[in-house]
Design an enzyme around this catalytic site. Structure first.
Site, PDB file in Angstrom:
ATOM      1  N   ASP A 183       0.823  -1.210   0.000  1.00 40.45           N
ATOM      2  CA  ASP A 183       0.000   0.000   0.000  1.00 40.45           C
ATOM      3  C   ASP A 183       0.863   1.270   0.000  1.00 40.45           C
ATOM      4  O   ASP A 183       2.085   1.209  -0.136  1.00 40.45           O
ATOM      5  CB  ASP A 183      -0.948  -0.046   1.202  1.00 40.45           C
ATOM      6  CG  ASP A 183      -2.313   0.552   0.913  1.00 40.45           C
ATOM      7  OD1 ASP A 183      -2.425   1.382   0.004  1.00 40.45           O
ATOM      8  OD2 ASP A 183      -3.281   0.183   1.613  1.00 40.45           O
ATOM      9  N   GLU A 216      -0.672   1.814  -5.318  1.00 39.60           N
ATOM     10  CA  GLU A 216      -0.228   3.210  -5.291  1.00 39.60           C
ATOM     11  C   GLU A 216      -1.354   4.169  -5.648  1.00 39.60           C
ATOM     12  O   GLU A 216      -1.149   5.377  -5.675  1.00 39.60           O
ATOM     13  CB  GLU A 216       0.987   3.302  -6.240  1.00 39.60           C
ATOM     14  CG  GLU A 216       1.730   4.583  -6.307  1.00 39.60           C
ATOM     15  CD  GLU A 216       1.232   5.475  -7.429  1.00 39.60           C
ATOM     16  OE1 GLU A 216       1.665   6.634  -7.489  1.00 39.60           O
ATOM     17  OE2 GLU A 216       0.393   5.014  -8.233  1.00 39.60           O
ATOM     18  N   ASP A 238     -10.013   3.623  -3.753  1.00 33.78           N
ATOM     19  CA  ASP A 238     -10.752   2.448  -3.298  1.00 33.78           C
ATOM     20  C   ASP A 238     -12.158   2.383  -3.883  1.00 33.78           C
ATOM     21  O   ASP A 238     -12.846   3.392  -3.991  1.00 33.78           O
ATOM     22  CB  ASP A 238     -10.904   2.461  -1.786  1.00 33.78           C
ATOM     23  CG  ASP A 238      -9.719   1.859  -1.080  1.00 33.78           C
ATOM     24  OD1 ASP A 238      -9.765   1.751   0.135  1.00 33.78           O
ATOM     25  OD2 ASP A 238      -8.746   1.503  -1.757  1.00 33.78           O
TER      26      ASP A 238
END
Length: 680
Positions: A183, A216, A238
């Site tokens: 992440d 990323e 997201d």
């Protein structure tokens, strides 16, 4: 796992970083499963170009817990083992799903005295290796998560790998990790390419083959540089379990088709199928579009709790075969006018997977041709419907009436055996099905032969809810329809006078035979809306029931701004300091429809970006009368006062209030239809 709130425009800062959007994990996938795809086709001259390490030659398939559990206590060893068991017992492993992945919150907040990561003993009392061993014992693979920063993305701040890359990579390899999702939070401003390359080198140094997912968020265009760093890269923020989120992410990922190939995949984040925020039709669209985009298929629902329908969607091997095709092509957009999307994907055997996707809230006809999707000229083609599992022949037209938010996914091929299959027929409704309770309305249906062979003994029937009256006022049968031939039937429909407003099932069916006498049938499920006539005089639209409403984030609010995500959390409508007591608060992209039944004359409003957003918001307001745009503002920003908008809607059956983004995405696009009125 960043929270870049496109939903409400608010950028949430958690700890030292904008926390949020959890990355869709990527996994080394198995060979494509067996499928009933069409035979034949023109073989592609291209062959997959395998990357040096031979990993992730097809898009990764598996499970990640984040979308269903986040950091809640239910994320634990028992859950992970249960998912592995279900992969086997429900046939998901056999369908191609391989990886069972842990996401954030698996570790304690502090490293041990030797700088090692420590699994949370409450969640994983036997440690991570024991869980990995269990997953491996099922013939599956195991994945884990960390961040390219000092802390992970969760607000509790679990240890990240920045500065610990080689130690953490060795720990992962010793545990038996097969996949790493890396992440982007708390990265201390270290160059993205540098921090992700360091972990790549650390993983290689372990000697263990580990698929590497770069999470990323698309901030530094990883598709341009990550091909020799990782196997897949997130292209967006997201996803959430909402139609608008899924479509927004899809639109950002589709243009990146040139960067996808075996071993390198655009990752538009995990699947939400089965989490409950969308309809079954919308989940089939989600699964169809991720597959035609050659996206990783990472299940994000708790498989211990989902319905059988969810397993049927996730386990559709014909759709999975589109995603897992070894040629490794991502589908390309051929057209997208009016919310009618055509996306075509070249397949290894020369066939084309074609998605006819309807973004709009009403049934639409979506059409293309075999030539347009890249197939060579031929007498006829086979068309395999990958959701209905039916094959027909076509003279070259690929077309369907696609329900609202639906996708028809077909596989089209040049096939010398095309004549063995019945001709394809397309069913259609002429116009929108609307009815006032107790009143008779008219509707026309069509049955069109798209096949190379004639359709014989064609019939059409229209089924409405029990108690309704349906009568045909023109022929419902035809002895034969040649290629392009059409059976058009006019109907009258009357609902009981006591029918409450709402949408009811209406189904058009056709039966016919092929020239060889084989029976065939087609069905078009549609809805008919029972509507209430608009009030006479001038009314505030917030006091009038709408026909339908869709919103980019949260529900459409009456007499307040859109606020955040929950219903009723808005504030007084305020534009440029002016406060309005009445109106609609929306968030781009938004469509609110009203039934006007030809009785209304004008629609008016004061429009603008709500003051609860002080930057970024850019929107355009439009008023549509049936299928015609009759008024538009152009782009409005947060710095502008309310603008008057008025439209002549005389004779329109439906008036639509539309808000689109200003061309820069939907961040902070809180839009107000202040003092919106309809005169009838």
């Amino acid at each position: 796992m960043r929270h870049l709130s496109a939903r409400n425009g608010t950028r949430r800062v958690i700890g030292a970083m904008a926390a949020a959007l959890l990355c869709g994990a990527g996994l080394a996938a198995p060979a494509a499963p067996a499928t009933a795809a069409p035979a034949g086709g023109t073989a592609s001259a291209e062959k997959p170009a395998a990357p040096g390490d031979g990993l992730a030659l097809t898009p990764p398939m598996g499970f990640n817990n984040w979308n269903t559990t986040h950091c809640r206590a239910e994320f634990n060893e028992a859950m992970v083992k249960g998912i592995a068991d279900i992969f086997v017992s429900k046939g998901l492993k056999a369908a191609g799903y391989q990886y069972v992945n842990l996401d954030d919150c698996w570790a304690l907040p502090q490293r041990d005295g030797n700088g090692k990561l420590v699994p949370d003993p409450a969640r994983f009392p036997n440690g991570i290796k024991a869980v990995a061993d269990y997953v491996h014992s099922k013939g599956l693979k195991f994945g884990i998560y960390t961040s390219a920063g000092t802390k992970t993305c969760n607000k509790a701040g679990f240890p990240g790998a920045l500065g610990h890359e080689y130690s953490d990579a060795k720990q992962f390899a010793d545990w038996g990790v097969d996949y790493l999702k890396y992440d982007n939070c708390n990265n201390q401003g270290v160059d993205a390419k540098k921090r992700y390359t360091t972990m790549r080198d650390a993983l290689k140094a372990t000697g263990r083959p580990i698929v590497y997912s770069i999470c990323e968020w698309g901030q530094n265009k990883p598709w341009e540089w990550a091909g020799d760093v990782g196997h897949l890269w997130r292209t967006t923020g997201d996803i959430s379990d909402r139609w608008s989120s899924m479509v927004s992410i899809m639109k950002k990922n589709l243009p990146l088709a040139p960067y996808a190939k075996p071993g390198n995949w655009n990752d538009p984040d995990m699947l939400e199928v089965g989490n409950g925020g969308m309809t079954a039709t919308e989940y089939r669209t989600h699964f169809s579009m991720w597959s035609v985009m050659a996206a990783p298929l990472l299940i994000g629902s708790d498989l211990r709790k989902v319905s059988q329908e969810t397993f049927e969607i996730l386990g559709n091997r014909e759709v999975i075969a589109v995603d897992q095709d070894p040629l490794g092509k991502q589908g390309k957009v051929l057209s997208s006018e009016g919310g009618r999307w055509v996306v075509a994907k070249e397949m290894t055997d020369g066939s084309r997977a074609v998605a006819l996707f309807n973004e709009s809230a009403t049934t639409q006809r979506i059409s293309t041709t075999a030539k347009a999707v890249g197939l060579p000229e031929a007498d006829a083609y086979t068309v395999r419907d990958l959701w209905k599992h039916e094959t027909s022949n076509s003279a070259g037209t690929i077309s369907a009436s696609v329900p609202a938010h639906g996708t028809v996914l077909v596989r089209v091929a040049v096939d010398p055996k095309w004549a063995d299959y019945p001709p394809a027929v397309e069913l259609g409704l002429d116009g929108r099905a609307l009815a006032e309770a107790g009143q008779t309305s008219k509707l026309a249906t069509t049955v069109t032969n798209l096949g190379r062979t004639p359709a014989k003994r064609v019939s059409a029937t229209l089924a409405a809810p029990e108690g309704w009256t349906v009568k045909a006022t023109s022929p419902t049968t035809a002895p034969s329809l040649p290629t392009g031939g059409e059976l058009t039937t006019a109907w009258t429909i009357t609902s009981p006078s006591s029918t409450p407003p709402g949408t009811y099932n209406l189904t058009l069916r056709s039966a016919y035979t092929s020239p060889q006498g084989a029976q065939a049938a087609a069905e078009l499920p549609a809805g008919i809306a029972v509507v209430v006539p608009p009030p006479s005089g001038t009314s505030h639209l917030s006091d009038v029931p709408w026909l339908s409403a869709s919103n980019g984030w949260g529900p459409v609010e009456k007499d307040t701004s859109v606020g955040e995500s929950a219903a009723g959390d808005g504030k007084p409508i305020t534009i440029g300091g002016a406060v309005f007591a009445k109106g609609l608060g929306v968030h781009a992209p938004s469509v609110v429809e009203y039934y006007t039944g030809g009785r209304c004359r004008t629609a008016t409003a004061q429009v603008g970006v709500d003051d609860e957003k002080t930057s970024n918001g850019t929107v355009t307001f439009e008023i549509w009368a049936d299928g015609t745009k009759v008024a538009s503002t152009g782009v409005l920003t947060t710095a502008m006062p309310a603008q008057p908008l008025s439209a002549d809607v005389t004779g329109a059956s439906v008036v639509r209030l539309v808000v689109t983004d200003g061309g820069d995405g939907i961040d902070s696009d809180h839009a107000d239809w202040a003092n919106a009125k309809l005169t009838c």
